[in-house]
Design a protein around this motif. Structure first.
Motif, PDB file in Angstrom:
ATOM      1  N   ALA A  26       6.783  -0.388  -0.763  1.00  0.00           N
ATOM      2  CA  ALA A  26       7.125   0.281   0.491  1.00  0.00           C
ATOM      3  C   ALA A  26       5.904   0.369   1.410  1.00  0.00           C
ATOM      4  N   ALA A  27       4.752   0.685   0.840  1.00  0.00           N
ATOM      5  CA  ALA A  27       3.527   0.762   1.640  1.00  0.00           C
ATOM      6  C   ALA A  27       3.203  -0.595   2.257  1.00  0.00           C
ATOM      7  N   LEU A  28       3.383  -1.654   1.480  1.00  0.00           N
ATOM      8  CA  LEU A  28       3.129  -3.006   1.973  1.00  0.00           C
ATOM      9  C   LEU A  28       4.078  -3.340   3.126  1.00  0.00           C
ATOM     10  N   MET A  29       5.336  -3.025   2.963  1.00  0.00           N
ATOM     11  CA  MET A  29       6.325  -3.329   4.005  1.00  0.00           C
ATOM     12  C   MET A  29       6.068  -2.516   5.275  1.00  0.00           C
ATOM     13  N   VAL A  30       5.734  -1.256   5.115  1.00  0.00           N
ATOM     14  CA  VAL A  30       5.434  -0.414   6.279  1.00  0.00           C
ATOM     15  C   VAL A  30       4.191  -0.937   6.988  1.00  0.00           C
ATOM     16  N   HIS A  31       3.193  -1.299   6.223  1.00  0.00           N
ATOM     17  CA  HIS A  31       1.963  -1.835   6.817  1.00  0.00           C
ATOM     18  C   HIS A  31       2.264  -3.099   7.613  1.00  0.00           C
TER      19      HIS A  31
ATOM     20  N   ASN B 149      -8.419  -8.335   9.904  1.00  0.00           N
ATOM     21  CA  ASN B 149      -8.306  -7.047   9.211  1.00  0.00           C
ATOM     22  C   ASN B 149      -6.933  -6.882   8.564  1.00  0.00           C
ATOM     23  N   ILE B 150      -5.899  -7.281   9.266  1.00  0.00           N
ATOM     24  CA  ILE B 150      -4.547  -7.188   8.703  1.00  0.00           C
ATOM     25  C   ILE B 150      -4.439  -8.065   7.462  1.00  0.00           C
ATOM     26  N   GLY B 151      -4.984  -9.273   7.526  1.00  0.00           N
ATOM     27  CA  GLY B 151      -4.959 -10.167   6.369  1.00  0.00           C
ATOM     28  C   GLY B 151      -5.671  -9.569   5.168  1.00  0.00           C
ATOM     29  N   ARG B 152      -6.829  -8.966   5.419  1.00  0.00           N
ATOM     30  CA  ARG B 152      -7.589  -8.337   4.324  1.00  0.00           C
ATOM     31  C   ARG B 152      -6.792  -7.178   3.728  1.00  0.00           C
ATOM     32  N   GLU B 153      -6.207  -6.344   4.584  1.00  0.00           N
ATOM     33  CA  GLU B 153      -5.434  -5.201   4.091  1.00  0.00           C
ATOM     34  C   GLU B 153      -4.213  -5.653   3.289  1.00  0.00           C
ATOM     35  N   ILE B 154      -3.562  -6.726   3.740  1.00  0.00           N
ATOM     36  CA  ILE B 154      -2.400  -7.256   3.018  1.00  0.00           C
ATOM     37  C   ILE B 154      -2.829  -7.775   1.643  1.00  0.00           C
ATOM     38  N   ARG B 155      -3.960  -8.464   1.585  1.00  0.00           N
ATOM     39  CA  ARG B 155      -4.457  -8.941   0.279  1.00  0.00           C
ATOM     40  C   ARG B 155      -4.735  -7.774  -0.662  1.00  0.00           C
ATOM     41  N   GLU B 156      -5.309  -6.686  -0.137  1.00  0.00           N
ATOM     42  CA  GLU B 156      -5.575  -5.503  -0.967  1.00  0.00           C
ATOM     43  C   GLU B 156      -4.264  -4.899  -1.482  1.00  0.00           C
ATOM     44  N   LEU B 157      -3.268  -4.807  -0.606  1.00  0.00           N
ATOM     45  CA  LEU B 157      -1.979  -4.247  -1.037  1.00  0.00           C
ATOM     46  C   LEU B 157      -1.279  -5.160  -2.042  1.00  0.00           C
ATOM     47  N   ARG B 158      -1.380  -6.452  -1.853  1.00  0.00           N
ATOM     48  CA  ARG B 158      -0.785  -7.385  -2.827  1.00  0.00           C
ATOM     49  C   ARG B 158      -1.475  -7.265  -4.181  1.00  0.00           C
ATOM     50  N   GLY B 159      -2.790  -7.070  -4.161  1.00  0.00           N
ATOM     51  CA  GLY B 159      -3.526  -6.864  -5.412  1.00  0.00           C
ATOM     52  C   GLY B 159      -3.073  -5.590  -6.111  1.00  0.00           C
TER      53      GLY B 159
END
Length: 79
Positions: free
Chosen positions: A39-44, A12-22
């Motif tokens: 900032a959202a990516l770093m906080v996540h 789930n973390i990997g999927r969320e990181i991919r979404e934020l990178r997109g």
């Protein structure tokens, strides 16, 4: 409440990181959006890594051993 397995959490973390990178790629160059998404990516990453470490600690912690009662000591030993 059941705890999410470490493997599910990592997926789930990997999927969320991919979404934020997109999202970050989509707003690259936007002077307002790019810093906010960064900032959202770093906080996540910070929060999810903390939760993942907690899960890993729980998964790898030693389980308490069951204490088995032995024979009662003799209250009136000879001698």
């Amino acid at each position: 409440m059941r705890r999410e397995s470490t493997a599910d959490m990592a997926a789930n973390i990997g999927r969320e990181i991919r979404e934020l990178r997109g999202a970050l790629a989509d707003c690259q160059g936007d002077l307002v959006a790019e810093p906010k998404v960064t900032a959202a990516l770093m906080v996540h990453l910070l929060v999810s890594s903390h939760e993942l470490l907690q899960n890993l600690l729980i998964d790898t912690a030693r389980r308490p051993r069951l204490l088995v009662a032995g024979p009662e000591p003799d209250p009136d030993p000879p001698g």
